[in-house]
Write an enzyme that holds these catalytic residues in place. Structure first.
Site, PDB file in Angstrom:
ATOM      1  N   CYS A 110       0.814  -1.225   0.000  1.00 49.92           N
ATOM      2  CA  CYS A 110       0.000   0.000   0.000  1.00 49.92           C
ATOM      3  C   CYS A 110       0.844   1.271   0.000  1.00 49.92           C
ATOM      4  CB  CYS A 110      -0.916   0.009   1.208  1.00 49.92           C
ATOM      5  SG  CYS A 110      -1.825  -1.507   1.354  1.00 49.92           S
ATOM      6  N   HIS A 245      -3.283   6.844   3.683  1.00 46.85           N
ATOM      7  CA  HIS A 245      -3.738   5.596   3.072  1.00 46.85           C
ATOM      8  C   HIS A 245      -5.141   5.278   3.592  1.00 46.85           C
ATOM      9  CE1 HIS A 245      -4.056   1.677   1.526  1.00 46.85           C
ATOM     10  NE2 HIS A 245      -3.793   1.030   2.652  1.00 46.85           N
ATOM     11  N   ASN A 275     -10.327   0.113   0.435  1.00 52.64           N
ATOM     12  CA  ASN A 275      -8.864   0.156   0.429  1.00 52.64           C
ATOM     13  C   ASN A 275      -8.361  -0.360  -0.916  1.00 52.64           C
ATOM     14  OD1 ASN A 275      -6.150  -0.365   0.767  1.00 52.64           O
ATOM     15  ND2 ASN A 275      -6.356  -1.404   2.740  1.00 52.64           N
TER      16      ASN A 275
HETATM   17  N1  ACO Z   1     -19.011  -8.536   9.289  1.00 55.45           N
HETATM   18  C1  ACO Z   1     -19.487  -8.891  10.490  1.00 55.45           C
HETATM   19  N2  ACO Z   1     -18.701  -9.324  11.496  1.00 55.45           N
HETATM   20  C2  ACO Z   1     -17.382  -9.385  11.249  1.00 55.45           C
HETATM   21  C3  ACO Z   1     -16.813  -9.024  10.013  1.00 55.45           C
HETATM   22  C4  ACO Z   1     -17.694  -8.592   9.016  1.00 55.45           C
HETATM   23  N3  ACO Z   1     -17.279  -8.216   7.773  1.00 55.45           N
HETATM   24  N4  ACO Z   1     -15.477  -9.176  10.084  1.00 55.45           N
HETATM   25  C5  ACO Z   1     -15.201  -9.623  11.310  1.00 55.45           C
HETATM   26  N5  ACO Z   1     -16.349  -9.755  12.026  1.00 55.45           N
HETATM   27  C6  ACO Z   1     -16.517 -10.197  13.405  1.00 55.45           C
HETATM   28  C7  ACO Z   1     -15.362 -11.020  13.892  1.00 55.45           C
HETATM   29  O1  ACO Z   1     -15.520 -12.361  13.500  1.00 55.45           O
HETATM   30  C8  ACO Z   1     -15.488 -10.836  15.395  1.00 55.45           C
HETATM   31  O2  ACO Z   1     -16.471 -11.690  15.861  1.00 55.45           O
HETATM   32  P1  ACO Z   1     -16.274 -12.457  17.272  1.00 55.45           P
HETATM   33  O3  ACO Z   1     -16.152 -11.355  18.295  1.00 55.45           O
HETATM   34  O4  ACO Z   1     -17.499 -13.275  17.367  1.00 55.45           O
HETATM   35  O5  ACO Z   1     -14.982 -13.233  17.109  1.00 55.45           O
HETATM   36  C9  ACO Z   1     -16.005  -9.402  15.523  1.00 55.45           C
HETATM   37  O6  ACO Z   1     -16.551  -9.055  14.245  1.00 55.45           O
HETATM   38  C10 ACO Z   1     -14.952  -8.389  15.910  1.00 55.45           C
HETATM   39  O7  ACO Z   1     -13.814  -8.608  15.086  1.00 55.45           O
HETATM   40  P2  ACO Z   1     -12.547  -7.740  15.235  1.00 55.45           P
HETATM   41  O8  ACO Z   1     -11.480  -8.296  14.331  1.00 55.45           O
HETATM   42  O9  ACO Z   1     -12.209  -7.514  16.675  1.00 55.45           O
HETATM   43  O10 ACO Z   1     -13.069  -6.351  14.648  1.00 55.45           O
HETATM   44  P3  ACO Z   1     -12.283  -4.994  14.593  1.00 55.45           P
HETATM   45  O11 ACO Z   1     -13.109  -3.977  15.258  1.00 55.45           O
HETATM   46  O12 ACO Z   1     -10.853  -5.152  14.998  1.00 55.45           O
HETATM   47  O13 ACO Z   1     -12.264  -4.692  13.027  1.00 55.45           O
HETATM   48  C11 ACO Z   1     -10.883  -4.822  11.076  1.00 55.45           C
HETATM   49  C12 ACO Z   1     -11.656  -5.607  12.117  1.00 55.45           C
HETATM   50  C13 ACO Z   1     -11.827  -3.903  10.342  1.00 55.45           C
HETATM   51  C14 ACO Z   1     -10.258  -5.798  10.073  1.00 55.45           C
HETATM   52  C15 ACO Z   1      -9.780  -3.995  11.783  1.00 55.45           C
HETATM   53  O14 ACO Z   1      -9.029  -4.809  12.650  1.00 55.45           O
HETATM   54  C16 ACO Z   1      -8.850  -3.336  10.802  1.00 55.45           C
HETATM   55  O15 ACO Z   1      -9.225  -2.417  10.103  1.00 55.45           O
HETATM   56  N6  ACO Z   1      -7.584  -3.768  10.776  1.00 55.45           N
HETATM   57  C17 ACO Z   1      -6.634  -3.229   9.826  1.00 55.45           C
HETATM   58  C18 ACO Z   1      -6.898  -3.803   8.470  1.00 55.45           C
HETATM   59  C19 ACO Z   1      -6.059  -3.117   7.450  1.00 55.45           C
HETATM   60  O16 ACO Z   1      -5.689  -1.977   7.574  1.00 55.45           O
HETATM   61  N7  ACO Z   1      -5.751  -3.815   6.409  1.00 55.45           N
HETATM   62  C20 ACO Z   1      -4.911  -3.252   5.438  1.00 55.45           C
HETATM   63  C21 ACO Z   1      -3.983  -4.285   5.081  1.00 55.45           C
HETATM   64  S1  ACO Z   1      -2.618  -3.628   4.245  1.00 55.45           S
HETATM   65  C22 ACO Z   1      -3.106  -3.492   2.705  1.00 55.45           C
HETATM   66  O17 ACO Z   1      -3.795  -2.540   2.443  1.00 55.45           O
HETATM   67  C23 ACO Z   1      -2.727  -4.545   1.699  1.00 55.45           C
END
Ligand code: ACO
Length: 321
Positions: A110, A245, A275
């Site tokens: 990214c 980003h 993203n």
């Molecule tokens: N819909 C519904 N529920 C979901 C989803 C979804 N799409 N995705 C995850 N959940 C659930 C999980 O299973 C979890 O359930 P559980 O509590 O029963 O286990 C619950 O939601 C909470 O999950 P978390 O992972 O704690 O959610 P969080 O608030 O951390 O958000 C997220 C997850 C959005 C992925 C966040 O961690 C994030 O943004 N991380 C960074 C991701 C990122 O920047 N990626 C870029 C990668 S680099 C590149 O660009 C190549």
């Protein structure tokens, strides 16, 4: 001698996929995706090839900059997945715009566009180039596990471009890597039919530890902003526009919070594009440049993080009226 931005362009796939569309085949909801990420919809490739979008965005940026293929001294393309291993996407763009300039792809996930800007700056500073075309294009939809609701809802496809020319503009840049091969990983194919290859094929889709990426991202964005401002002899409050980003609105808010920046200076388009990896900051730049919000002398700060784990920031003074 540094560089300034002489033209920008972008191109997105026609197909728009909303959160409700995803909820038809995933256990997710519009409410979950919007409140956790800020994303409402994203563009996804269907019949277009990635290089079609890359070429379209390059032609728009070149027309705006008033340059032809013959004027280009270098073509750089930030991508994790060109349509072909070879030729590179940069060569495909070069052919389409009638350039014989050296051309190559660069993969810094990214942060790719920021790495390209710093490479362009080095070519220009050493006198090897005066005019550089930087393109970014990502086909994220072809890298995802579409059964993994925790990752596939986050991404979109697209392309963007900028032409940079030798002159006053770039004020400072910083690139970093915190090597980690686990928290974001997209395996390549192990090979087609080598009789010798003994390595087990990993699953061909993105694996991501969202929580770990989140922590890294907030730290890295904050650290890179401080460092690039220091190198430019500025403070974060001197910056007119932040172009972060577009991975998650909560990451953007959390990493900028300590600088107490006026929110209207922080540009986003994640709601409509998701993203798009390297392409995110490029499409963001073009969108707001076309809206005419930048004025001559404005200081733009680009900051990004991504797989690798890479990160970086660049400050550029806007040079057009
Ligand atoms: N819909 C519904 N529920 C979901 C989803 C979804 N799409 N995705 C995850 N959940 C659930 C999980 O299973 C979890 O359930 P559980 O509590 O029963 O286990 C619950 O939601 C909470 O999950 P978390 O992972 O704690 O959610 P969080 O608030 O951390 O958000 C997220 C997850 C959005 C992925 C966040 O961690 C994030 O943004 N991380 C960074 C991701 C990122 O920047 N990626 C870029 C990668 S680099 C590149 O660009 C190549």
């Amino acid at each position: 001698m540094s560089f300034y931005i002489a033209g920008t362009g972008s191109a997105l796939p026609e197909k728009v996929v909303t959160n409700d569309d995803l909820a038809k085949f995933l256990d997710t909801s519009d409410e979950w995706i919007r409140t956790r990420t800020g994303i409402s919809r994203r563009h996804v490739l269907t019949t277009e090839r990635l290089q079609d979008l890359a070429i379209r965005s390059a032609k728009i940026a070149m027309e705006e900059a008033g340059v032809s293929g013959a004027d280009l001294d270098l073509i750089l393309c930030a991508t994790m997945r060109a349509d072909t291993f070879t030729p590179s996407l940069a060569c495909a763009v070069g052919e389409a715009v009638g350039s014989r300039a050296p051309s190559f792809d660069l993969n810094a996930a990214c942060v790719g566009v920021l790495y390209c800007m710093e490479v362009a700056d080095s070519f220009i500073a050493s006198g090897k180039a005066k005019t550089v075309l930087i393109v970014s294009a990502e086909a994220m939809s072809k890298l995802l596990d579409w059964t993994d609701r925790a990752s596939c809802v986050l991404f979109g496809d697209g392309a963007g471009a900028m032409v940079v020319k030798a002159g006053e503009g770039r004020l400072a840049g910083v690139l970093s890597t915190d090597p980690d091969t686990h928290v974001i990983r997209m395996p390549n194919i192990e090979g087609i039919n080598s009789p010798y290859n003994q390595v087990e094929q990993e699953k061909l889709a993105m694996h991501m530890d969202g929580g770990e990426v989140y922590k890294f991202a907030v730290n890295a964005m904050g650290h890179n902003i401080e460092e690039v401002c220091k190198r430019a002899g500025l403070t974060p409050s001197d910056i007119d526009w932040y172009l972060p980003h577009q991975a998650n609105l909560r990451i953007i808010d959390a990493s900028l919070k300590k600088f107490k920046i006026d929110k209207s200076k922080v540009l986003t388009n994640i709601a409509d594009c998701g993203n798009m990896s390297a392409t995110s900051v490029m499409v963001l730049l073009d969108e707001y440049a076309k809206k005419g919000i930048f004025h001559k002398g404005d200081k733009l700060l680009f900051v990004a993080f991504g797989g690798g784990l890479t990160s970086g920031a660049v400050i550029i003074k806007w040079n057009k009226e």
